[in-house]
Design a protein around this motif. Sequence first.
Motif, PDB file in Angstrom:
ATOM      1  N   VAL A  75       0.895  -1.156   0.000  1.00  0.00           N
ATOM      2  CA  VAL A  75       0.000   0.000   0.000  1.00  0.00           C
ATOM      3  C   VAL A  75       0.930   1.201   0.000  1.00  0.00           C
ATOM      4  O   VAL A  75       1.898   1.234   0.764  1.00  0.00           O
ATOM      5  N   CYS A  76       0.680   2.156  -0.883  1.00  0.00           N
ATOM      6  CA  CYS A  76       1.599   3.296  -0.963  1.00  0.00           C
ATOM      7  C   CYS A  76       0.901   4.559  -0.485  1.00  0.00           C
ATOM      8  O   CYS A  76      -0.080   4.990  -1.069  1.00  0.00           O
ATOM      9  N   GLY A  77       1.428   5.119   0.612  1.00  0.00           N
ATOM     10  CA  GLY A  77       0.963   6.395   1.121  1.00  0.00           C
ATOM     11  C   GLY A  77       2.140   7.344   1.108  1.00  0.00           C
ATOM     12  O   GLY A  77       2.611   7.760   0.067  1.00  0.00           O
ATOM     13  N   GLY A  78       2.685   7.617   2.292  1.00  0.00           N
ATOM     14  CA  GLY A  78       3.906   8.393   2.348  1.00  0.00           C
ATOM     15  C   GLY A  78       5.016   7.678   1.593  1.00  0.00           C
ATOM     16  O   GLY A  78       5.673   8.220   0.724  1.00  0.00           O
ATOM     17  N   ASP A  79       5.268   6.463   1.970  1.00  0.00           N
ATOM     18  CA  ASP A  79       6.099   5.525   1.213  1.00  0.00           C
ATOM     19  C   ASP A  79       5.241   4.282   0.991  1.00  0.00           C
ATOM     20  O   ASP A  79       4.040   4.318   1.241  1.00  0.00           O
ATOM     21  N   CYS A  80       5.848   3.214   0.552  1.00  0.00           N
ATOM     22  CA  CYS A  80       5.075   1.975   0.356  1.00  0.00           C
ATOM     23  C   CYS A  80       5.310   1.037   1.537  1.00  0.00           C
ATOM     24  O   CYS A  80       6.438   0.930   2.021  1.00  0.00           O
ATOM     25  N   TYR A  81       4.269   0.392   1.964  1.00  0.00           N
ATOM     26  CA  TYR A  81       4.377  -0.482   3.118  1.00  0.00           C
ATOM     27  C   TYR A  81       3.423  -1.656   2.928  1.00  0.00           C
ATOM     28  O   TYR A  81       2.728  -1.737   1.919  1.00  0.00           O
ATOM     29  N   LEU A  82       3.422  -2.546   3.894  1.00  0.00           N
ATOM     30  CA  LEU A  82       2.729  -3.820   3.753  1.00  0.00           C
ATOM     31  C   LEU A  82       1.553  -3.893   4.705  1.00  0.00           C
ATOM     32  O   LEU A  82       1.700  -3.694   5.915  1.00  0.00           O
ATOM     33  N   VAL A  83       0.378  -4.145   4.153  1.00  0.00           N
ATOM     34  CA  VAL A  83      -0.811  -4.271   4.992  1.00  0.00           C
ATOM     35  C   VAL A  83      -1.378  -5.677   4.917  1.00  0.00           C
ATOM     36  O   VAL A  83      -1.747  -6.260   5.929  1.00  0.00           O
ATOM     37  N   TYR A  84      -1.435  -6.234   3.724  1.00  0.00           N
ATOM     38  CA  TYR A  84      -2.063  -7.541   3.516  1.00  0.00           C
ATOM     39  C   TYR A  84      -0.973  -8.590   3.351  1.00  0.00           C
ATOM     40  O   TYR A  84      -0.070  -8.432   2.533  1.00  0.00           O
ATOM     41  N   TRP A  85      -1.089  -9.658   4.117  1.00  0.00           N
ATOM     42  CA  TRP A  85      -0.074 -10.710   4.137  1.00  0.00           C
ATOM     43  C   TRP A  85      -0.682 -12.053   3.771  1.00  0.00           C
ATOM     44  O   TRP A  85      -1.837 -12.345   4.116  1.00  0.00           O
ATOM     45  N   GLY A  86       0.117 -12.883   3.112  1.00  0.00           N
ATOM     46  CA  GLY A  86      -0.263 -14.267   2.934  1.00  0.00           C
ATOM     47  C   GLY A  86      -0.123 -15.029   4.241  1.00  0.00           C
ATOM     48  O   GLY A  86       0.366 -14.486   5.244  1.00  0.00           O
ATOM     49  N   GLN A  87      -0.518 -16.284   4.196  1.00  0.00           N
ATOM     50  CA  GLN A  87      -0.513 -17.079   5.435  1.00  0.00           C
ATOM     51  C   GLN A  87       0.868 -17.621   5.773  1.00  0.00           C
ATOM     52  O   GLN A  87       1.086 -18.147   6.872  1.00  0.00           O
ATOM     53  N   GLY A  88       1.796 -17.490   4.835  1.00  0.00           N
ATOM     54  CA  GLY A  88       3.145 -17.996   5.070  1.00  0.00           C
ATOM     55  C   GLY A  88       3.308 -19.411   4.534  1.00  0.00           C
ATOM     56  O   GLY A  88       2.379 -20.221   4.577  1.00  0.00           O
ATOM     57  N   THR A  89       4.492 -19.689   4.029  1.00  0.00           N
ATOM     58  CA  THR A  89       4.859 -21.019   3.537  1.00  0.00           C
ATOM     59  C   THR A  89       6.108 -21.456   4.275  1.00  0.00           C
ATOM     60  O   THR A  89       7.142 -20.784   4.187  1.00  0.00           O
ATOM     61  N   LEU A  90       6.016 -22.544   5.002  1.00  0.00           N
ATOM     62  CA  LEU A  90       7.174 -23.066   5.738  1.00  0.00           C
ATOM     63  C   LEU A  90       8.029 -23.901   4.791  1.00  0.00           C
ATOM     64  O   LEU A  90       7.544 -24.868   4.183  1.00  0.00           O
ATOM     65  N   VAL A  91       9.272 -23.509   4.668  1.00  0.00           N
ATOM     66  CA  VAL A  91      10.220 -24.238   3.833  1.00  0.00           C
ATOM     67  C   VAL A  91      11.309 -24.793   4.734  1.00  0.00           C
ATOM     68  O   VAL A  91      11.951 -24.053   5.481  1.00  0.00           O
ATOM     69  N   THR A  92      11.490 -26.082   4.658  1.00  0.00           N
ATOM     70  CA  THR A  92      12.525 -26.749   5.434  1.00  0.00           C
ATOM     71  C   THR A  92      13.567 -27.288   4.467  1.00  0.00           C
ATOM     72  O   THR A  92      13.232 -28.017   3.525  1.00  0.00           O
ATOM     73  N   VAL A  93      14.825 -26.906   4.685  1.00  0.00           N
ATOM     74  CA  VAL A  93      15.921 -27.385   3.845  1.00  0.00           C
ATOM     75  C   VAL A  93      16.762 -28.342   4.689  1.00  0.00           C
ATOM     76  O   VAL A  93      17.378 -27.937   5.680  1.00  0.00           O
ATOM     77  N   SER A  94      16.731 -29.586   4.299  1.00  0.00           N
ATOM     78  CA  SER A  94      17.425 -30.600   5.093  1.00  0.00           C
ATOM     79  C   SER A  94      17.800 -31.784   4.211  1.00  0.00           C
ATOM     80  O   SER A  94      17.046 -32.169   3.321  1.00  0.00           O
ATOM     81  N   SER A  95      18.961 -32.348   4.497  1.00  0.00           N
ATOM     82  CA  SER A  95      19.386 -33.524   3.739  1.00  0.00           C
ATOM     83  C   SER A  95      18.776 -34.791   4.328  1.00  0.00           C
ATOM     84  O   SER A  95      18.897 -35.873   3.754  1.00  0.00           O
TER      85      SER A  95
END
Lengths: 120, 108
Positions: A100-120
């Motif tokens: 959302v851009c007002g004074g500067d641009c910032y974040l209001v709406y977020w996704g739910q997140g994606t958990l990424v696990t890096v493991s051998s």
Amino acid sequence: QVQLVQSGDEVKKPGASLKVSCKASGYNFINYGITWVRQAPGQGLEWMGWVSGYNGSRNYAQNFQGRVTMTTDTSTSTAYMELRSLKSDDTAIYYCARDVCGGDCYLVYWGQGTLVTVSS
Amino acid sequence: SYELTQPPSVSVSPGQTARITCSGDALPKKYAYWYQQKSGQAPVLVIYDDSKRPSGIPERFSGSTSGTMATLTIRGAQVEDEADYYCYSTDSSNTHRVFGGGTKLTVL
């Protein structure tokens, strides 16, 4: 209402690539940019970069230059974040968020997140 | 690369005033934004454009700036305000954005 729905959690091996999707709804996709943020376990928020919903132009954080690509598909109102050459310290929750851009641009709406696990 | 610096932790008793600072060289020219993140949840915007409060955010949350420092103030902090707080802003060239390292607020 604005919604960002991300793809599901993933497990990857070191050296592999990752592609997370973020499907937007409830607004005109081309009018706003999408930012990608990650959070390693127990750590703070890290800005990864931004991609324009209008023309696909992008800015990446220095830490990810050469390893990340952010793209959009306006036909499906979806943003993508690809991260290559994964390492164990790429284990994190990856979020997309809409500008959302007002004074500067910032974040209001977020996704739910994606958990990424890096493991051998 | 540009950095925003926050104290790692702040602790207050319920009803007291909590102040969380964020310092950055570009803050005199760029706005500061503040996010609250509770465990296991996505961040929530609590202050935008230095000092404006989004709808739904309690009046006890306020923001201010002075020179290279932005401050989030929570007057009459409540137990439910316990969370991690992050400042967010843009570098002077307006190309890269950054989060502060985060401040863990304890209210007990």
